[in-house]
Design a protein around this motif. Structure first.
Motif, PDB file in Angstrom:
ATOM      1  N   LEU A 106       0.835  -1.073   0.051  1.00 55.19           N
ATOM      2  CA  LEU A 106      -0.101   0.074  -0.095  1.00 55.19           C
ATOM      3  C   LEU A 106       0.728   1.219  -0.037  1.00 55.19           C
ATOM      4  N   LYS A 107       2.031   1.180   0.865  1.00 55.71           N
ATOM      5  CA  LYS A 107       2.910   2.364   0.869  1.00 55.71           C
ATOM      6  C   LYS A 107       3.480   2.483  -0.683  1.00 55.71           C
ATOM      7  N   LYS A 108       3.981   1.504  -1.326  1.00 56.54           N
ATOM      8  CA  LYS A 108       4.380   1.812  -2.595  1.00 56.54           C
ATOM      9  C   LYS A 108       3.633   2.166  -3.653  1.00 56.54           C
ATOM     10  N   ALA A 109       2.161   1.814  -3.438  1.00 54.38           N
ATOM     11  CA  ALA A 109       0.903   1.861  -4.243  1.00 54.38           C
ATOM     12  C   ALA A 109       0.697   3.483  -4.232  1.00 54.38           C
ATOM     13  N   ASP A 110       1.051   4.157  -3.192  1.00 56.35           N
ATOM     14  CA  ASP A 110       0.951   5.822  -2.997  1.00 56.35           C
ATOM     15  C   ASP A 110       2.021   6.501  -3.918  1.00 56.35           C
ATOM     16  N   THR A 111       2.832   5.528  -4.654  1.00 52.55           N
ATOM     17  CA  THR A 111       3.723   6.335  -5.496  1.00 52.55           C
ATOM     18  C   THR A 111       3.573   6.039  -6.747  1.00 52.55           C
ATOM     19  N   TYR A 112       2.358   5.408  -7.257  1.00 48.29           N
ATOM     20  CA  TYR A 112       1.904   5.194  -8.356  1.00 48.29           C
ATOM     21  C   TYR A 112       0.454   6.000  -8.653  1.00 48.29           C
ATOM     22  N   ILE A 113       0.360   6.350  -9.837  1.00 51.70           N
ATOM     23  CA  ILE A 113      -1.008   7.079 -10.211  1.00 51.70           C
ATOM     24  C   ILE A 113      -2.294   6.253 -10.795  1.00 51.70           C
ATOM     25  N   ASN A 114      -2.232   5.437 -11.699  1.00 49.82           N
ATOM     26  CA  ASN A 114      -3.144   4.810 -12.211  1.00 49.82           C
ATOM     27  C   ASN A 114      -3.047   3.017 -12.092  1.00 49.82           C
ATOM     28  N   PHE A 115      -4.316   2.743 -11.503  1.00 44.14           N
ATOM     29  CA  PHE A 115      -4.359   1.212 -11.477  1.00 44.14           C
ATOM     30  C   PHE A 115      -5.186   0.474 -12.291  1.00 44.14           C
ATOM     31  N   ILE A 116      -5.112  -0.368 -13.425  1.00 46.84           N
ATOM     32  CA  ILE A 116      -6.077  -0.975 -14.330  1.00 46.84           C
ATOM     33  C   ILE A 116      -6.079  -2.312 -13.866  1.00 46.84           C
ATOM     34  N   LEU A 117      -7.070  -2.767 -13.350  1.00 41.06           N
ATOM     35  CA  LEU A 117      -7.380  -4.175 -12.605  1.00 41.06           C
ATOM     36  C   LEU A 117      -8.460  -4.921 -13.354  1.00 41.06           C
ATOM     37  N   GLN A 118      -8.123  -6.188 -13.697  1.00 45.35           N
ATOM     38  CA  GLN A 118      -9.254  -6.806 -14.372  1.00 45.35           C
ATOM     39  C   GLN A 118      -9.423  -8.216 -13.582  1.00 45.35           C
ATOM     40  N   PRO A 119     -10.117  -8.165 -12.572  1.00 42.22           N
ATOM     41  CA  PRO A 119     -10.354  -9.543 -11.787  1.00 42.22           C
ATOM     42  C   PRO A 119     -11.376 -10.397 -12.729  1.00 42.22           C
ATOM     43  N   MET A 120     -10.771 -11.815 -12.590  1.00 46.25           N
ATOM     44  CA  MET A 120     -11.496 -13.127 -13.206  1.00 46.25           C
ATOM     45  C   MET A 120     -12.658 -13.275 -12.515  1.00 46.25           C
ATOM     46  N   VAL A 121     -12.669 -13.242 -11.155  1.00 49.03           N
ATOM     47  CA  VAL A 121     -13.573 -13.428 -10.223  1.00 49.03           C
ATOM     48  C   VAL A 121     -13.442 -12.603  -9.011  1.00 49.03           C
ATOM     49  N   ALA A 122     -14.592 -12.801  -8.224  1.00 46.75           N
ATOM     50  CA  ALA A 122     -14.546 -11.826  -6.920  1.00 46.75           C
ATOM     51  C   ALA A 122     -14.343 -10.490  -6.985  1.00 46.75           C
TER      52      ALA A 122
END
Length: 230
Positions: A106-122
């Protein structure tokens, strides 16, 4: 390079001149398409083993993209340094696994801008995680391939108020833009719920089964309410 509808939908969310990490890159189609189409300046393609990256490496060599795409072995975001990329793609995994990958970094994620996520389930569980951990869903898309409808989530760090739990299952972003696949997507969910209800009918002597039955009935009503909005 011609991509599947699912993969094309992913790169549609990648900003121009971005630096991208493709987590669990598989065959490396997304990184190569991003470079080939002039969308990204540089891509880091990761996977859990060198063997998993072999096909990606072959494709990169064939396309002569070694100066634009690098491969790294590791789990989740571990191979990516803070501030090293602006866009993270995590696709083709379960929503629970995607949540775990983000939660561990999560701390590392603070340093990125965009998150493109594609869940197969859930996907529901993933949306709940994102909402509880400081991610705002900016947009969503649905793509149909081989009679399966995929959900693509575009998120950034931020806060978002969700007015009703049904929007964790059916994105209000899709409802607001009246996505052309949404009616079919919800109808499939209703069919799945009806199947579960039928299975529960032989076990209604159990309090747990009764509670589950009522829960499914309530969910079907909610789905039908959403359908009326389309």
């Amino acid at each position: 390079m011609k991509l599947s509808k699912r993969l094309q939908s992913l790169i549609n969310y990648v900003p121009q001149n971005s630096i991208v990490a493709d987590i669990g890159t598989d065959h490396g189609y997304v990184p190569c398409a991003l470079i080939e189409n002039g969308i990204s300046k540089y891509v880091i393609a990761t996977d859990v083993s060198q063997n998993s990256l072999s096909k990606t490496t072959e494709l990169i060599d064939t396309k002569l993209f070694k100066d634009k795409i690098t491969t790294r072995v590791g789990n989740g975001l571990e191979p990516i340094k803070p501030f090293e990329v602006d866009t993270v793609i995590i696709a083709g995994m379960g929503g629970t696994l995607i949540s775990e990958i983000l939660n561990q970094n999560l701390k590392k994620a603070d340093t990125y801008i965009n998150f493109i996520l594609q869940p197969m389930v859930a996907s529901t569980e993933l949306r709940i995680f994102l909402n509880n951990n400081g991610f705002e869903i900016i947009d969503e898309d649905l793509v149909e391939e081989d009679d399966f409808i995929y959900e693509i989530i575009f998120a950034k760090r931020g806060l978002e108020f969700i007015g009703d739990d049904i929007y964790f299952e059916i994105s209000n972003k899709l409802i607001n833009k009246k996505h052309h696949l949404l009616e079919k997507f919800i109808s499939k969910k209703i069919e799945q719920c009806i199947d579960v209800k039928k299975e529960l009918e032989d076990h209604l002597y159990s309090q747990k089964a009764n509670e589950r039955y009522d829960e499914i009935e309530h969910k079907i009503l909610k789905y039908k309410e959403v359908l009326k909005c389309l």
